[in-house]
Scaffold this motif. Structure first.
Motif, PDB file in Angstrom:
ATOM      1  N   LEU A  21       0.248  -1.242   0.248  1.00 37.00           N
ATOM      2  CA  LEU A  21      -0.018  -0.586   0.279  1.00 37.00           C
ATOM      3  C   LEU A  21       0.539   1.252  -0.144  1.00 37.00           C
ATOM      4  O   LEU A  21       1.848   1.210   0.690  1.00 37.00           O
ATOM      5  N   THR A  22       0.819   2.492  -1.201  1.00 35.84           N
ATOM      6  CA  THR A  22       0.820   3.378  -1.144  1.00 35.84           C
ATOM      7  C   THR A  22       0.381   4.546  -0.318  1.00 35.84           C
ATOM      8  O   THR A  22      -0.268   4.914  -1.020  1.00 35.84           O
ATOM      9  N   GLU A  23       0.775   5.866   0.482  1.00 34.52           N
ATOM     10  CA  GLU A  23       0.174   6.472   0.592  1.00 34.52           C
ATOM     11  C   GLU A  23       0.807   7.509   0.137  1.00 34.52           C
ATOM     12  O   GLU A  23       1.930   7.786  -0.452  1.00 34.52           O
ATOM     13  N   ARG A  24      -0.106   8.971  -0.948  1.00 37.97           N
ATOM     14  CA  ARG A  24      -0.419   9.416  -1.700  1.00 37.97           C
ATOM     15  C   ARG A  24      -0.763  10.845  -1.410  1.00 37.97           C
ATOM     16  O   ARG A  24      -0.138  11.250  -2.421  1.00 37.97           O
ATOM     17  N   GLY A  25      -0.955  11.301  -0.052  1.00 39.55           N
ATOM     18  CA  GLY A  25      -1.232  12.605   0.310  1.00 39.55           C
ATOM     19  C   GLY A  25      -2.920  12.836  -0.029  1.00 39.55           C
ATOM     20  O   GLY A  25      -3.678  11.190  -0.825  1.00 39.55           O
ATOM     21  N   ASN A  26      -3.640  13.100   0.678  1.00 42.38           N
ATOM     22  CA  ASN A  26      -5.036  13.486   0.764  1.00 42.38           C
ATOM     23  C   ASN A  26      -5.620  15.047  -0.024  1.00 42.38           C
ATOM     24  O   ASN A  26      -4.948  15.861   0.100  1.00 42.38           O
ATOM     25  N   SER A  27      -6.257  15.259  -0.752  1.00 42.74           N
ATOM     26  CA  SER A  27      -7.188  16.247  -1.836  1.00 42.74           C
ATOM     27  C   SER A  27      -7.401  16.998  -0.183  1.00 42.74           C
ATOM     28  O   SER A  27      -8.020  16.864   1.060  1.00 42.74           O
ATOM     29  N   PHE A  28      -6.725  18.731  -0.401  1.00 37.09           N
ATOM     30  CA  PHE A  28      -6.730  19.499   0.679  1.00 37.09           C
ATOM     31  C   PHE A  28      -7.488  21.346  -0.844  1.00 37.09           C
ATOM     32  O   PHE A  28      -6.192  21.116  -1.198  1.00 37.09           O
ATOM     33  N   GLY A  29      -8.646  20.748  -0.385  1.00 33.18           N
ATOM     34  CA  GLY A  29      -9.249  21.989  -1.313  1.00 33.18           C
ATOM     35  C   GLY A  29      -9.674  21.533  -2.728  1.00 33.18           C
ATOM     36  O   GLY A  29      -9.127  20.237  -3.098  1.00 33.18           O
ATOM     37  N   TYR A  30      -9.303  22.710  -3.790  1.00 32.71           N
ATOM     38  CA  TYR A  30      -8.945  22.207  -5.352  1.00 32.71           C
ATOM     39  C   TYR A  30      -7.790  22.037  -6.058  1.00 32.71           C
ATOM     40  O   TYR A  30      -7.631  20.895  -6.687  1.00 32.71           O
ATOM     41  N   SER A  31      -7.009  22.200  -4.805  1.00 33.57           N
ATOM     42  CA  SER A  31      -5.470  22.043  -6.366  1.00 33.57           C
ATOM     43  C   SER A  31      -4.597  22.093  -5.621  1.00 33.57           C
ATOM     44  O   SER A  31      -3.860  22.796  -5.167  1.00 33.57           O
ATOM     45  N   ASP A  32      -4.994  21.322  -4.215  1.00 35.09           N
ATOM     46  CA  ASP A  32      -3.681  21.016  -3.330  1.00 35.09           C
ATOM     47  C   ASP A  32      -3.540  19.660  -2.658  1.00 35.09           C
ATOM     48  O   ASP A  32      -5.135  19.158  -2.330  1.00 35.09           O
ATOM     49  N   LEU A  33      -3.073  19.023  -1.910  1.00 32.29           N
ATOM     50  CA  LEU A  33      -3.053  17.828  -0.924  1.00 32.29           C
ATOM     51  C   LEU A  33      -2.254  17.787   0.170  1.00 32.29           C
ATOM     52  O   LEU A  33      -1.014  18.670   0.015  1.00 32.29           O
ATOM     53  N   VAL A  34      -2.212  17.067   1.588  1.00 32.07           N
ATOM     54  CA  VAL A  34      -1.598  17.632   2.239  1.00 32.07           C
ATOM     55  C   VAL A  34      -1.317  16.093   3.130  1.00 32.07           C
ATOM     56  O   VAL A  34      -2.380  14.997   2.346  1.00 32.07           O
TER      57      VAL A  34
END
Length: 274
Positions: A161-174
């Protein structure tokens, strides 16, 4: 069939590395990057899986580069894997691609947007290859146990399994590093995607942006919380890359970063041992 325990250098105690260019642009590029990665990972005793997409299916703009042809790209990946004696990972996008790609590579990767696609997961598992599932930008780490369960319905294939961030608004990831801990509790190897987690998608230009200067920050934090492996796309000339140039680490910067990460891993292992 590849198992993580068969990777060279597994007795070194290091994390393993999935690294290479975003996409197969040409045979020359794949071999240029692979030769450097082979030298670096052998010197540092880091288990390494060569990564490159044989085709890019998820593109914002219609005129974006998608590939040089499926069979041509897959043959280049197989040739590179055999020449450098390393396993190879590439991503698939539809169930029919599992059987197409499986003869050429050792690991089939499920893109994050597709991590809940049952038919795709089952098809990947049915090949018997190792399957790396990227966690969707819209799901929690704990919920990825269901993707693992689907694959294991078809075979005893090793799942990563690979973590690659979560959507944060429309134009960013956290990146929420709790996801690494939660996914490790599922009982599978967990990887941190240090490049795609720094994407800035949905830009008005139609070309995804990124923050490559923070790749080291994400990688160090991931090792500190116990990630088993790192996923890093790298290129000798990111400004000329045909895909994801805004996210990739310059190849000249990789070895220095890996040396730092080895020291962090060693310090953590020492603390745990005592």
């Amino acid at each position: 069939m590849l198992h993580l325990s068969n990777l060279k250098h597994t007795d070194s105690g290091n994390f393993f590395l999935m690294a290479g260019p975003c996409v197969v642009e040409s045979r020359d590029l794949v071999f240029e990057v692979a030769e450097r990665l082979k030298t670096i990972t052998d010197r540092l005793a880091i288990p390494w899986i060569l990564k490159a997409s044989y085709r890019k299916a998820n593109r914002t703009r219609l005129d974006s580069f998608t590939g040089i042809g499926d069979e041509t790209a897959l043959e280049i990946l197989r040739e590179a894997g055999q020449y450098f004696e390393v396993p190879v990972v590439t991503d698939i996008h539809e169930a029919s691609e599992a059987a197409l790609a499986a003869p050429y590579v050792d690991v089939l990767q499920i893109p994050a947007f597709l991590c809940r696609q049952t038919e795709l997961l089952l098809a990947a598992g049915a090949t018997g290859k190792v399957v790396n599932v990227k966690k969707g930008q819209f799901v929690s780490g704990a919920s990825m146990r269901f993707a693992v369960d689907k694959i294991r319905q078809t075979s005893e294939a090793t799942v990563i399994l690979t973590e690659r961030g979560n959507s944060f608004g429309y134009s960013d990831l956290v990146v929420d590093f709790r996801n690494i801990v939660d996914m490790k509790e599922i009982g599978v190897p967990v990887v941190m995607d240090c490049t795609h987690s720094l994407q800035r998608p949905n830009q008005t230009s139609g070309v995804t942006g990124g923050q490559p200067d923070l790749i080291g920050t994400i990688a160090k934090a991931a090792i500190a919380v116990g990630a088993d492996g790192l996923f890093i796309e790298t290129h000798p000339r990111p400004g000329e890359a045909l895909s994801d140039g805004a996210n990739m680490l310059h190849l000249d910067r990789l070895e220095g970063l890996l040396l730092q990460l080895i020291r962090i891993r060693g310090a953590i292992s020492h603390e745990v041992a005592h």
